[in-house]
Scaffold this active site. Structure first.
Site, PDB file in Angstrom:
ATOM      1  N   TYR A 119       8.273   1.884   9.973  1.00  0.00           N
ATOM      2  CA  TYR A 119       8.601   2.098   8.564  1.00  0.00           C
ATOM      3  C   TYR A 119      10.094   2.403   8.420  1.00  0.00           C
ATOM      4  O   TYR A 119      10.727   2.968   9.318  1.00  0.00           O
ATOM      5  CB  TYR A 119       7.768   3.238   7.988  1.00  0.00           C
ATOM      6  CG  TYR A 119       6.359   2.837   7.630  1.00  0.00           C
ATOM      7  CD1 TYR A 119       6.074   2.209   6.420  1.00  0.00           C
ATOM      8  CD2 TYR A 119       5.300   3.073   8.506  1.00  0.00           C
ATOM      9  CE1 TYR A 119       4.784   1.827   6.090  1.00  0.00           C
ATOM     10  CE2 TYR A 119       3.999   2.689   8.190  1.00  0.00           C
ATOM     11  CZ  TYR A 119       3.752   2.077   6.982  1.00  0.00           C
ATOM     12  OH  TYR A 119       2.469   1.689   6.662  1.00  0.00           O
TER      13      TYR A 119
ATOM     14  N   ARG B  10       0.825  -1.212   0.000  1.00  0.00           N
ATOM     15  CA  ARG B  10       0.000   0.000   0.000  1.00  0.00           C
ATOM     16  C   ARG B  10       0.857   1.258   0.000  1.00  0.00           C
ATOM     17  O   ARG B  10       0.558   2.234  -0.687  1.00  0.00           O
ATOM     18  CB  ARG B  10      -0.936   0.006   1.213  1.00  0.00           C
ATOM     19  CG  ARG B  10      -1.855   1.221   1.290  1.00  0.00           C
ATOM     20  CD  ARG B  10      -2.793   1.121   2.481  1.00  0.00           C
ATOM     21  NE  ARG B  10      -2.076   1.152   3.742  1.00  0.00           N
ATOM     22  CZ  ARG B  10      -1.725   2.274   4.373  1.00  0.00           C
ATOM     23  NH1 ARG B  10      -2.010   3.457   3.849  1.00  0.00           N
ATOM     24  NH2 ARG B  10      -1.088   2.222   5.529  1.00  0.00           N
TER      25      ARG B  10
ATOM     26  N   ASN C 235      -2.887   5.711  19.670  1.00  0.00           N
ATOM     27  CA  ASN C 235      -3.759   4.579  19.977  1.00  0.00           C
ATOM     28  C   ASN C 235      -3.835   4.282  21.465  1.00  0.00           C
ATOM     29  O   ASN C 235      -4.913   4.020  22.003  1.00  0.00           O
ATOM     30  CB  ASN C 235      -3.297   3.338  19.218  1.00  0.00           C
ATOM     31  CG  ASN C 235      -3.325   3.504  17.715  1.00  0.00           C
ATOM     32  OD1 ASN C 235      -2.444   3.027  17.009  1.00  0.00           O
ATOM     33  ND2 ASN C 235      -4.330   4.201  17.200  1.00  0.00           N
TER      34      ASN C 235
ATOM     35  N   SER D   6      -3.004  -3.587  13.030  1.00  0.00           N
ATOM     36  CA  SER D   6      -1.793  -3.008  12.458  1.00  0.00           C
ATOM     37  C   SER D   6      -1.448  -1.736  13.212  1.00  0.00           C
ATOM     38  O   SER D   6      -2.334  -0.927  13.498  1.00  0.00           O
ATOM     39  CB  SER D   6      -2.017  -2.703  10.975  1.00  0.00           C
ATOM     40  OG  SER D   6      -0.916  -2.026  10.411  1.00  0.00           O
ATOM     41  N   CYS D   7      -0.170  -1.558  13.528  1.00  0.00           N
ATOM     42  CA  CYS D   7       0.222  -0.384  14.306  1.00  0.00           C
ATOM     43  C   CYS D   7       1.552   0.186  13.830  1.00  0.00           C
ATOM     44  O   CYS D   7       2.590  -0.478  13.889  1.00  0.00           O
ATOM     45  CB  CYS D   7       0.323  -0.738  15.786  1.00  0.00           C
ATOM     46  SG  CYS D   7       0.715   0.676  16.840  1.00  0.00           S
ATOM     47  N   ASP D   8       1.510   1.416  13.350  1.00  0.00           N
ATOM     48  CA  ASP D   8       2.696   2.220  13.055  1.00  0.00           C
ATOM     49  C   ASP D   8       3.201   2.711  14.412  1.00  0.00           C
ATOM     50  O   ASP D   8       2.690   3.676  14.966  1.00  0.00           O
ATOM     51  CB  ASP D   8       2.283   3.380  12.144  1.00  0.00           C
ATOM     52  CG  ASP D   8       3.402   4.365  11.860  1.00  0.00           C
ATOM     53  OD1 ASP D   8       4.409   4.370  12.596  1.00  0.00           O
ATOM     54  OD2 ASP D   8       3.261   5.163  10.912  1.00  0.00           O
TER      55      ASP D   8
ATOM     56  N   HIS E 191       4.883  -2.389  13.711  1.00  0.00           N
ATOM     57  CA  HIS E 191       5.956  -2.151  12.747  1.00  0.00           C
ATOM     58  C   HIS E 191       6.516  -0.732  12.814  1.00  0.00           C
ATOM     59  O   HIS E 191       5.888   0.185  13.344  1.00  0.00           O
ATOM     60  CB  HIS E 191       5.473  -2.442  11.325  1.00  0.00           C
ATOM     61  CG  HIS E 191       4.215  -1.700  10.966  1.00  0.00           C
ATOM     62  ND1 HIS E 191       2.967  -2.262  11.106  1.00  0.00           N
ATOM     63  CD2 HIS E 191       3.998  -0.442  10.478  1.00  0.00           C
ATOM     64  CE1 HIS E 191       2.041  -1.393  10.718  1.00  0.00           C
ATOM     65  NE2 HIS E 191       2.650  -0.277  10.330  1.00  0.00           N
TER      66      HIS E 191
ATOM     67  N   CYS F 165      -7.628   0.230  11.816  1.00  0.00           N
ATOM     68  CA  CYS F 165      -6.430  -0.390  12.387  1.00  0.00           C
ATOM     69  C   CYS F 165      -6.749  -0.906  13.793  1.00  0.00           C
ATOM     70  O   CYS F 165      -6.643  -2.086  14.068  1.00  0.00           O
ATOM     71  CB  CYS F 165      -5.281   0.610  12.407  1.00  0.00           C
ATOM     72  SG  CYS F 165      -4.731   1.095  10.754  1.00  0.00           S
TER      73      CYS F 165
ATOM     74  N   SER G 169       2.997   7.654   6.486  1.00  0.00           N
ATOM     75  CA  SER G 169       2.757   6.925   5.237  1.00  0.00           C
ATOM     76  C   SER G 169       1.262   6.797   4.992  1.00  0.00           C
ATOM     77  O   SER G 169       0.542   6.235   5.821  1.00  0.00           O
ATOM     78  CB  SER G 169       3.399   5.533   5.300  1.00  0.00           C
ATOM     79  OG  SER G 169       4.807   5.648   5.458  1.00  0.00           O
TER      80      SER G 169
END
EC number: 2.1.1.45
Length: 283
Positions: free
Chosen positions: A223, A22, A191, A181-183, A221, A160, A282
């Site tokens: 980036y 993505r 969060n 999913s976690c940036d 994760h 998310c 992102s």
């Protein structure tokens, strides 16, 4: 802060590089992370190793509670978190269901307050939960979920942090929140504030004591363009003690949250922090 920093270090040490289609970026990734927040003793999980803008996180949560589907409504509350996903996401811009500028579609709070049924009527999940808890009822299904695969194409982003389960033990309310999913450098900062605040608010408006908030993350994760800032800057800083969140005690019911509550009804005391870090975002 300890569990947050341990998760960051775990990703740096043990993470696996995964290509994200993505965003066309690589992510250093681990699977399964569990965080616990002590709402009972007001240990507000605000990141101290960089300046955190907690009001924006709570404003976003308030927008979810109200079922907002437009980035302009979120901006009016005091957060710009949906501007890019609503207006700069190429797939959403080309989606025939998009209604125009700032439209987010049927995401997050829309699902929580107006889940579509086959007969055309809707389910207000949050209203049911608040009503039950106010009466001391926990049917083992006090679940607020935003995850509706049948309507993913009707929104700009899959949720998310997608599901929140409330559990009542005596007169103490607990919360378990699930995130697919976690940036971690950017998103987790928001969060975990939202998980904590959601339990604090729902306990307050249902007349219960807040207990523990459990935050379960599947894919955590970093980036590739965030790694050096996290590893070489943020993780070298010494954390400060947790601050406390103050919520206006005049907030008594769900209708208050839906109508007159603003960011002026929240305050944080004892917040010491290091300088801000501008992490890349992102879309």
């Amino acid at each position: 802060m300890k569990q947050y920093l341990e998760l960051c270090q775990r990703i740096v040490d043990d993470g696996v590089w995964i290509e994200n289609k993505r965003t066309n970026k690589r992510c250093l990734t681990v699977v399964n992370a569990d965080l616990t927040f002590d709402v009972a003793n007001n240990q507000f999980p605000l990141i101290t190793t960089r300046k955190s803008f907690w009001k924006s996180a709570i404003a976003e949560l308030l927008g979810y509670i109200r079922g907002y589907d437009n980035a302009a409504d979120f901006r009016a509350l005091g957060t710009k978190t949906w501007d890019m996903n609503a207006n700069d996401n190429l797939a959403w811009l080309n989606n025939p269901h998009r209604k125009g500028e700032d439209d987010m579609g049927r995401v997050y709070g829309v699902q929580g307050r107006s889940w579509q049924k086959p007969d055309g009527s809707t389910i207000d999940q949050l209203r049911k939960i608040v009503d039950n808890l106010s009466e001391g009822i926990d049917d083992r299904g006090e679940i607020l979920t935003f995850y509706n695969p049948g309507e993913f194409d009707l929104g700009c982003l899959r949720p998310c942090m997608h599901t929140h389960t409330f559990s009542l033990l005596g007169d103490t309310l607990h919360l378990t929140s699930y995130q697919r999913s976690c940036d971690v450098p950017l998103g987790l900062n928001f969060n975990q504030v939202q998980v904590y605040t959601l339990l604090a608010l729902v306990a307050q408006i249902t007349g219960k004591k807040p207990g523990l908030a459990y935050h379960k993350i599947i894919n955590a994760h970093i980036y590739e363009d965030q790694l050096s800032l996290l590893r070489d800057v943020q993780l070298t800083r010494t954390p400060f003690a947790a601050p406390k969140l103050i919520i206006n005690p005049k907030i008594k019911c769900l209708e208050d949250l839906e109508t007159w509550v603003t960011m002026d009804d929240f305050d944080v005391i004892g917040y010491e922090h290091h300088e801000a870090i501008k992490y890349p975002f992102s879309v």
